[in-house]
Motif scaffolding. Sequence first.
Motif, short mmCIF file in Angstrom:
data_model
loop_
_atom_site.label_atom_id
_atom_site.label_comp_id
_atom_site.label_asym_id
_atom_site.label_seq_id
_atom_site.Cartn_x
_atom_site.Cartn_y
_atom_site.Cartn_z
N LEU A 8 -2.78 -57.31 -75.33
CA LEU A 8 -3.87 -58.26 -75.47
C LEU A 8 -4.07 -58.59 -77.01
CD1 LEU A 8 -5.85 -57.21 -72.26
CD2 LEU A 8 -4.07 -58.92 -72.47
N GLY A 9 -4.27 -57.34 -77.60
CA GLY A 9 -4.62 -57.52 -79.08
C GLY A 9 -3.79 -58.46 -80.03
N ASN B 293 -4.89 -52.57 -76.68
CA ASN B 293 -3.44 -52.05 -76.73
C ASN B 293 -2.58 -52.26 -75.82
OD1 ASN B 293 -5.13 -50.19 -75.57
ND2 ASN B 293 -3.82 -48.39 -76.42
N ARG B 294 -3.17 -52.49 -74.50
CA ARG B 294 -2.62 -52.91 -73.25
C ARG B 294 -1.70 -54.06 -73.27
NH1 ARG B 294 -6.31 -52.43 -68.16
NH2 ARG B 294 -7.58 -54.24 -69.47
N THR B 295 -0.49 -54.12 -72.67
CA THR B 295 0.23 -55.38 -72.52
C THR B 295 -0.40 -56.14 -71.60
OG1 THR B 295 1.81 -54.49 -70.76
CG2 THR B 295 2.28 -54.23 -73.07
N LEU B 296 0.01 -57.41 -71.60
CA LEU B 296 -0.56 -58.42 -70.61
C LEU B 296 -0.25 -57.87 -69.14
CD1 LEU B 296 -2.27 -61.03 -69.73
CD2 LEU B 296 -0.07 -62.59 -70.61
N ARG B 297 1.08 -57.72 -69.25
CA ARG B 297 1.48 -57.16 -67.96
C ARG B 297 1.05 -56.18 -67.31
NH1 ARG B 297 6.80 -58.02 -66.48
NH2 ARG B 297 7.57 -58.28 -68.52
N ASN C 163 -8.36 -55.34 -83.46
CA ASN C 163 -7.06 -55.99 -83.36
C ASN C 163 -6.61 -56.58 -84.83
OD1 ASN C 163 -6.90 -55.37 -80.54
ND2 ASN C 163 -8.09 -57.16 -80.06
N ILE C 164 -7.46 -57.03 -85.78
CA ILE C 164 -7.20 -57.53 -86.91
C ILE C 164 -7.17 -56.62 -88.00
CG2 ILE C 164 -7.37 -59.09 -88.55
CD1 ILE C 164 -8.34 -60.82 -86.35
N ALA D 226 -4.74 -48.32 -89.22
CA ALA D 226 -4.03 -47.71 -88.20
C ALA D 226 -3.75 -48.23 -86.94
CB ALA D 226 -5.55 -46.52 -88.19
N PRO D 227 -2.90 -48.68 -86.87
CA PRO D 227 -2.09 -49.44 -85.56
C PRO D 227 -2.43 -48.64 -84.32
CG PRO D 227 -0.64 -49.57 -87.47
CD PRO D 227 -1.72 -48.60 -87.75
N ALA D 228 -3.05 -49.18 -83.42
CA ALA D 228 -3.19 -48.55 -82.08
C ALA D 228 -1.83 -48.55 -81.58
CB ALA D 228 -4.22 -49.29 -81.24
N GLN D 229 -1.79 -47.67 -80.55
CA GLN D 229 -0.25 -47.49 -79.99
C GLN D 229 -0.45 -48.35 -78.65
OE1 GLN D 229 0.37 -43.42 -78.72
NE2 GLN D 229 2.33 -43.96 -77.51
N VAL D 230 0.63 -48.98 -78.56
CA VAL D 230 0.77 -50.02 -77.43
C VAL D 230 1.37 -49.46 -76.30
CG1 VAL D 230 1.53 -52.10 -76.67
CG2 VAL D 230 0.96 -51.91 -78.82
N HIS D 231 0.76 -49.61 -74.93
CA HIS D 231 1.49 -48.85 -73.92
C HIS D 231 1.09 -49.76 -72.66
CE1 HIS D 231 -2.76 -47.87 -71.93
NE2 HIS D 231 -3.06 -47.71 -73.49
#
Length: 225
Positions: A8-9, A34-38, A213-214, A220-225
Amino acid sequence: MTYLDQSLGQLARRIPGATRVFDQYQLDFCCAGNRTLRTAAGAAGIPPEPIVAELQALQLRAEESSERDWGAATDKELVAHLLGRYHAVHREQLPELIRLARRVEQVHGDRETCPHGLADHLTVMAHELESHMQKEELVLFPLILRQQGALAGMPIELMRQEHEGHGAELRRLAELTNNITAPRDACTTWRALYQGLRAFRDDLMAHIHTENNILFERFAPAQVH
């Protein structure tokens, strides 16, 4: 990579107006960006296809949009934007909202629809948000402006955690105010209060999104899961 497999970010950063779509579907793009749209749509129990269609339409219009792409701004420009557009504005918004909330509770406290406890809740929010902004202004932002963002991992993690707290406070705000919806016979003060609350909510969500998100993603990029 499809829209569904992007966070989402990421989508909020890349597509102007995506944040409004996520807010419409009550998808948390700021604290849970950091969550995917799915994943986010599945957790909310809503079909992702209409969301994807709206995002596609927004992207097609993006070239004609005059909205500033803050993802392309320099660190200095982005920090200045955060300070002027959000930090200063919140400090103006909250004292007036607290005053109006106390007035509504004093005058309409005998009504079931009265937002009992709203003024106290806003007071807590104001204290916590002020503490949060001061940490950014005194510690995090100076590190970034001195080009020492590589050292900002721990402060950024703390800010992200506090953003989650702000998100919980916004949810409580919605509970106290029937999702910031005034009764049909609400007085002018009551309606002005809720109009201000909606603006504050939207500003705080945009504030958190811009940081999480920017700005924070640069260091420090967030972990996408």
